[in-house]
Scaffold this active site. Structure first.
Site, PDB file in Angstrom:
ATOM      1  CB  THR A  47       0.340  78.215  34.486  1.00  0.00           C
ATOM      2  OG1 THR A  47      -1.060  78.164  34.796  1.00  0.00           O
ATOM      3  CG2 THR A  47       1.094  77.241  35.361  1.00  0.00           C
ATOM      4  CG  ASN A 112     -13.314  76.357  18.007  1.00  0.00           C
ATOM      5  OD1 ASN A 112     -13.107  76.281  16.791  1.00  0.00           O
ATOM      6  ND2 ASN A 112     -12.874  75.455  18.869  1.00  0.00           N
ATOM      7  CE  LYS A 189     -13.098  73.761  13.895  1.00  0.00           C
ATOM      8  NZ  LYS A 189     -12.082  74.498  14.601  1.00  0.00           N
TER       9      LYS A 189
END
Ligand SMILES: NC(=O)c1ccc[n+]([C@@H]2O[C@H](COP(=O)([O-])OP(=O)(O)OC[C@H]3O[C@@H](n4cnc5c(N)ncnc54)[C@H](OP(=O)(O)O)[C@@H]3O)[C@@H](O)[C@H]2O)c1
Length: 307
Positions: A47, A112, A189
């Site tokens: 964008t 992640n 994590k």
């Protein structure tokens, strides 16, 4: 990959020339850290924007743009790319990687999961691909600014290519730790991310972990994920599930997670890298994953439908 594009080379301060691909919540945080240190990166997104803005308790940082949106127009390769698109957007960002990378460009993946290298390497043959564990929560706000909730901190593998990332971020507000056993850090994590996915299924924020029933479910799910992590070679103690649950108990009740933000905005979810991976890797190791096998399809359906 660009073979002949004019390299921007190392900037005049001697720091690596950096591009951020995916100037969203995480990309804006890293861009702001670099800009504050006088090392404004090239911004490459989807964008168009004139600038980026990061806000936190200490104030605001305005990162001058523009955010480039056409890889064919953003001339020059760089020394280091921070890839901060969602895992669901890697394929679509491949033209940026081709335009920005030469064979020695380091690609540091700010995503992640535990499979970043395998997901990104096919798009950047010859380039070192570094996974990073991102420890800070950052939220894109409806007005386009990003709210950083915590100290910016990354963990990288203790590998030669990590030196480039350290040089780029040295002296900035984004600290870097190198982990000799990165696999274990990344799986720890992953456990945190997997259980955070329960917020999507309830449509609630971190406060929901204060419920006794959700705490029991979370602990059982975390223990299942731990068994898979260990089968993958992670060295994590029996205490990890309880430690992670306790950290959720300590979070502000209104703290969300990026997968919840995506659900609320009806965007595709990173369900496969955060939750599906537990079932997939569990199957490969013959580790039973009954909770994952319920959670992952529900997240997949929330992400992709039909219906
Ligand atoms: N946010 C957190 O607190 C947090 C914490 C730890 C880890 N993570 C992980 O970090 C990664 C990034 O998350 P995020 O929260 O920063 O996501 P995000 O805010 O959605 O940012 C993604 C950015 O990538 C841009 N993008 C999408 N497709 C693109 C393309 N083809 N080419 C270039 N740019 C493109 C998006 O542009 P648009 O503006 O057009 O959407 C957006 O600016 C995820 O893997 C997430 O799980 C996030």
């Amino acid at each position: 990959m660009a073979q002949t594009g004019r390299p921007e080379a190392t900037d005049t301060s001697g720091h690596p020339a950096v591009a951020i691909v995916g100037p969203g919540a995480i990309g804006t945080t890293v861009a702001a850290a670099l800009h504050q240190a006088g090392r404004t990166p090239k911004l490459c997104g989807r964008t168009p924007r004139a600038s980026l803005e990061l806000r936190d308790d200490r104030g605001r940082v305005l990162v001058p743009g523009p955010v480039h949106t056409d890889p064919a127009q953003a001339a020059g390769t760089v020394d280091l790319v921070f890839l901060a698109v969602k895992s669901t957007q890697v394929r679509a960002s491949a033209p940026w990687l081709a335009a920005l990378c030469r064979p020695d460009t380091v690609v540091c993946v700010l995503q992640n999961g535990v499979e970043q290298e395998a997901a990104v390497a096919p798009f950047v043959p010859g380039c070192p691909v570094l996974p990073a564990v991102v420890w800070f929560p950052a939220e894109a706000q409806p007005d386009g600014t990003v709210r950083l909730r915590g100290e910016a901190r990354l963990t990288l593998p203790d590998a030669p290519a990590s030196r480039t990332v350290r040089e780029a971020l040295s002296g900035t507000r984004c600290s870097i730790e190198l982990a000799a056993d990165f696999l274990s850090v990344a799986w720890r994590k992953l456990l945190q991310n997997a259980v955070a996915g329960l917020m999507v299924l309830s449509g609630r924020r971190a406060g929901m972990f204060g419920r006794a029933d959700i705490s029991r479910l979370s602990l059982a799910y975390l223990r299942e994920c731990l068994a898979v992590a260990r089968a993958e070679g992670a060295v994590l103690s029996d205490e990890v599930p309880r430690e992670i649950l306790e950290s959720f108990h300590g979070y502000p009740a209104d703290l969300g997670t990026s997968i919840l933000a995506d659900r609320e905005a009806d965007r595709p979810l990173e369900w496969d890298v955060r939750n599906g991976v537990v079932s997939r890797r569990g199957r490969a190791h013959r580790v039973p994953t009954p909770i994952s096998d319920v959670v992952a399809p529900l997240l997949a359906a929330a992400s992709e439908g039909p219906g």
